[in-house]
Every structure is written in C-alpha cells, then in structure tokens.
Scaffold this motif. Structure first.
Motif, short mmCIF file in Angstrom:
data_model
loop_
_atom_site.label_atom_id
_atom_site.label_comp_id
_atom_site.label_asym_id
_atom_site.label_seq_id
_atom_site.Cartn_x
_atom_site.Cartn_y
_atom_site.Cartn_z
N ARG A 1 0.97 -1.56 -0.29
CA ARG A 1 -0.02 0.36 0.07
C ARG A 1 0.88 1.51 -0.33
O ARG A 1 0.42 2.13 -1.17
CB ARG A 1 -1.14 0.11 1.34
CG ARG A 1 -2.23 1.47 1.42
CD ARG A 1 -2.73 1.37 0.43
NE ARG A 1 -4.00 2.05 0.12
CZ ARG A 1 -4.99 2.27 -0.47
NH1 ARG A 1 -5.17 1.63 -0.40
NH2 ARG A 1 -5.63 3.29 -0.10
N GLU A 2 1.86 1.13 0.65
CA GLU A 2 2.49 2.62 0.66
C GLU A 2 3.29 2.86 -0.45
O GLU A 2 3.74 4.16 -1.18
CB GLU A 2 3.81 1.99 2.05
CG GLU A 2 3.88 1.71 3.18
CD GLU A 2 2.78 0.29 3.66
OE1 GLU A 2 3.20 -0.09 2.54
OE2 GLU A 2 2.55 0.70 4.24
N ARG A 3 3.63 2.16 -1.46
CA ARG A 3 4.59 1.57 -3.14
C ARG A 3 2.46 2.29 -3.25
O ARG A 3 3.16 3.82 -4.47
CB ARG A 3 4.68 0.74 -3.49
CG ARG A 3 6.12 -0.33 -2.78
CD ARG A 3 6.68 -0.33 -3.68
NE ARG A 3 6.13 -1.33 -4.28
CZ ARG A 3 6.75 -2.92 -4.77
NH1 ARG A 3 7.87 -3.05 -4.60
NH2 ARG A 3 5.85 -2.74 -5.36
N ALA A 4 2.20 2.17 -3.54
CA ALA A 4 0.35 2.94 -4.07
C ALA A 4 0.16 4.44 -3.70
O ALA A 4 -0.10 5.34 -4.69
CB ALA A 4 -0.44 2.24 -4.38
N GLU A 5 0.88 3.91 -2.60
CA GLU A 5 0.44 5.59 -2.43
C GLU A 5 1.68 6.80 -2.29
O GLU A 5 1.35 7.66 -2.81
CB GLU A 5 -0.07 5.83 -0.53
CG GLU A 5 -1.13 5.07 -0.47
CD GLU A 5 -0.76 5.16 1.86
OE1 GLU A 5 -0.21 5.41 1.70
OE2 GLU A 5 -2.33 4.68 1.89
N ALA A 6 2.43 6.51 -2.93
CA ALA A 6 3.86 6.64 -2.46
C ALA A 6 3.60 7.29 -4.50
O ALA A 6 3.39 8.74 -5.17
CB ALA A 6 5.38 6.85 -2.54
N ALA A 7 3.12 6.26 -5.35
CA ALA A 7 3.47 6.55 -6.07
C ALA A 7 2.01 7.99 -7.42
O ALA A 7 2.46 8.17 -7.86
CB ALA A 7 2.83 5.26 -7.69
N ALA A 8 0.80 7.41 -6.47
CA ALA A 8 -0.34 7.93 -6.61
C ALA A 8 -0.42 9.44 -6.66
O ALA A 8 -0.53 10.02 -6.69
CB ALA A 8 -1.38 7.59 -5.84
N ALA A 9 0.86 9.71 -5.26
CA ALA A 9 1.04 11.15 -4.97
C ALA A 9 1.82 12.20 -6.00
O ALA A 9 1.39 13.39 -6.24
CB ALA A 9 2.08 10.98 -3.62
N ARG A 10 1.98 11.11 -6.77
CA ARG A 10 3.52 11.60 -7.41
C ARG A 10 2.39 12.20 -8.93
O ARG A 10 2.51 12.86 -9.51
CB ARG A 10 4.50 10.43 -8.12
CG ARG A 10 5.46 10.89 -7.10
CD ARG A 10 6.74 10.26 -7.72
NE ARG A 10 6.56 8.40 -8.08
CZ ARG A 10 6.87 7.43 -7.05
NH1 ARG A 10 6.94 8.26 -5.90
NH2 ARG A 10 6.50 6.79 -7.76
N CYS A 11 0.80 12.12 -9.08
CA CYS A 11 1.06 11.74 -10.54
C CYS A 11 -0.93 12.81 -9.78
O CYS A 11 -1.31 12.90 -10.72
CB CYS A 11 0.33 11.02 -11.38
SG CYS A 11 -0.01 8.77 -10.65
#
Length: 328
Positions: free
Chosen positions: A43-53
């Motif tokens: 989940r943390e990776r999904a949130e980091a990637a989502a935040a960037r875009c």
C-alpha cells in the motif's frame, strides 16, 4: 470508453515497480491522459506513486478495476500476477496495456487471448523494441525469406526482486527477459517451427536455471540459437544478430534508452545508435489508438501470444530435454 467520445483518457496503472514507473512517467507527461488510480499490493508504494501523479491509491489491482471509472488500464505486474487482472478487464470491456511476459504459462495467456478476440477489445503489449527506429531499419535491411542464421543472447545479472529467482514467480529468465530477443527473432526471421533447448540447473539462490540455450528451426529454413544467463554482475550482451547472404545485421541494447544497430558487409560496417524511449513510444501509440488518432498498435495481444508461445516452447524444451513445436 465505448459509446462516448473522449479527448482525455482516464487511466489506471496496476503495479509500481521499475517498468511501471516508466509507464507512469510517460502517461503523466501526456496532456491527453489523466492517471486517476494506481494500485500495488504494498500500500505504501501505491500511495507514493499515486501522490506523484495526483491519483487515488489502491492496495489491490482488482479493487481498482472494480471501483474506478476508467477508459483504459496499464497492467505492469510480475508474471505470477497475470490472469485475473486481464480477465477482469475483459469482463468490463476495458482496453488494457500489459507488460510482458503475458503469464507464467501458455494456457493463462491463451484464455485471455480468447476473451480479447471474443470482445474485440483494444490491447497492447510491452515488447518495446518494436517501437525503436533502429529495429525498423533492421527489418528493412533484412530481405524477406533470405535469413540464413540467427544468433541472440541475454547475458546479464540476476534481478533483485525476490520473486524473480522462483519458477512460480518469474517463470524463468527465458520467459521473463529473453522473450524480448525471441520477439526480435520472429520479427526479423519469421515464425519458428521447432525448438530444442538445454539449461544448466539452478544455483543455490533459487529455482531459475543459471544458463539456457535454445536452438530454433524457422519456417523459412533459417536456423538459430538464443542463449541466456543470469550469473554476471553486469549487463554484458543483450541483442540479436541476423545473417543473410553477404550481410550481418545486429541489434543490441545497453539499457532501456540505449540501443544500437550494426550492419556489416564486405565493404565495412555502419553503426547507428538510438536514445529513444521505447516505453513512452508504445504508450503514445496505444493512447493514439484509443483516441482514434491511429489505426492499430504494433503488438496487440494476439501478436504477443505468438512470442509468448515461442518462449514457453523454449522453456519446456529445456526442462523436458525434448523438441517442441510452438503452439501458435
């Protein structure tokens, strides 16, 4: 997307690894694309990637497909994760881009291909070499039906992902990496009728063989060999050589954005280098098809299935010590 005109695609991306990151970068840089959702089991990776875009994060790709209103989805997941995601996209009538390999096995990919054919769904697959100008020039330098010999290799390090060294994770180096070289062989020399192969047993770090070689008999009469190894600490040689009467055409890859073409004759050699981004090119092509600006992609699912069938045949021939005819 069907039944309504759009000028900006709403897309989701499943996966946040290296290649997914390249796709996310290309998609977010496109003014006619909005990345609205990103999924990853971490989940943390999904949130980091989502935040960037500026997208919504999901901890599960199927949840993303079930809850988001999308025009298309990019499936950039490890080999073991293929199958359910594609089936869900087909069920929703959702166009999808999928990274190679298509699956751990042939049966899963064939089932997806049947669903795509039944629905007429637009698809694209990440055999990115086909989007390079040097590859297109190589194809023009190889007269149809005149190939005598094909030699190729993927001589590299072992990827760091823990699932990669497990058969049930990556499917092995031939399916996960060398499939790119096999795809080039098909593109330049035509279909393969028969595959024989051998492999060296896995080391102590997992189940994936440390080296393999496949012998190919092409329908045109050409013969070839493709070698793979994962025991180096660096990328030594990734590419393909095609020999015709009086000419050698060689394609090589140093990195994702460093490719080259060497054409050798008795009069000397000509070398071309390319710093094109083939991932951005394949994404742009699929977006243009979905927006009605282009007629078709270079590698739809049905075309990729032929390469996947060849890779599966090479893997099976090595494991069983027999000769195998590719299913497609």
């Amino acid at each position: 997307m069907r039944g309504r005109a759009v000028s900006r695609l709403r897309v989701g991306v499943v996966g946040t690894g290296f290649i997914a990151g390249r796709h996310l970068a290309a998609l977010t840089a496109s003014p006619d694309v909005a990345v609205v959702a990103v999924a990853d089991p971490v989940r943390e990776r999904a949130e980091a990637a989502a935040a960037r875009c500026g997208a919504r994060a999901h901890g599960d790709g199927l949840a993303l497909l079930e809850t988001e209103e999308l025009d298309a989805v990019w499936l950039c997941v490890p080999p073991f994760a293929h199958g359910p995601l594609e089936a869900a996209a087909v069920a929703r009538g959702l166009p999808f881009f999928v990274e190679k390999p298509l699956a751990l096995d042939l049966a899963t990919a064939e089932a997806v291909a049947a669903g795509v054919a039944r629905t007429g769904l637009p698809t694209a697959v990440g055999y990115h070499w086909r989007h390079l100008g040097v590859v297109q020039r190589a194809a023009g330098a190889v007269p149809a039906g005149e190939v005598q010999l094909v030699t190729g290799s993927w001589l590299d390090r072992t990827p760091a992902a823990p699932w990669w060294v497990q058969r049930g994770g990556s499917g092995g180096q031939v399916l996960e990496q060398t499939t790119h070289v096999l795809d080039l062989a098909r593109l330049l020399a035509g279909e393969v009728d028969l595959v024989s192969a051998a492999e060296r047993p896995a080391g102590t770090d997992g189940e994936v063989p440390t080296a393999a070689v496949a012998l190919l008999s092409f329908a045109s009469g050409a013969v070839g060999s493709i070698s793979s190894t994962r025991v180096l600490g660096w990328r030594h040689a990734v590419g393909l050589q095609v020999v015709t009467e009086g000419r050698v055409v060689e394609l090589f890859e140093r990195s994702l954005t460093d490719h080259g073409l060497r054409v050798v004759t008795a009069d000397g050699e000509e070398v071309s280098r390319s710093d094109e981004d083939p991932v951005a090119a394949e994404d742009r092509e699929f977006v243009d098809v979905l927006l009605g600006r282009a007629a078709q992609v270079r590698v739809p699912y049905a075309e990729a299935l032929r390469t996947h069938a060849l890779a599966c045949a090479a893997d099976r021939a090595a494991r069983e010590g027999t000769s195998v005819r590719p299913a497609c």
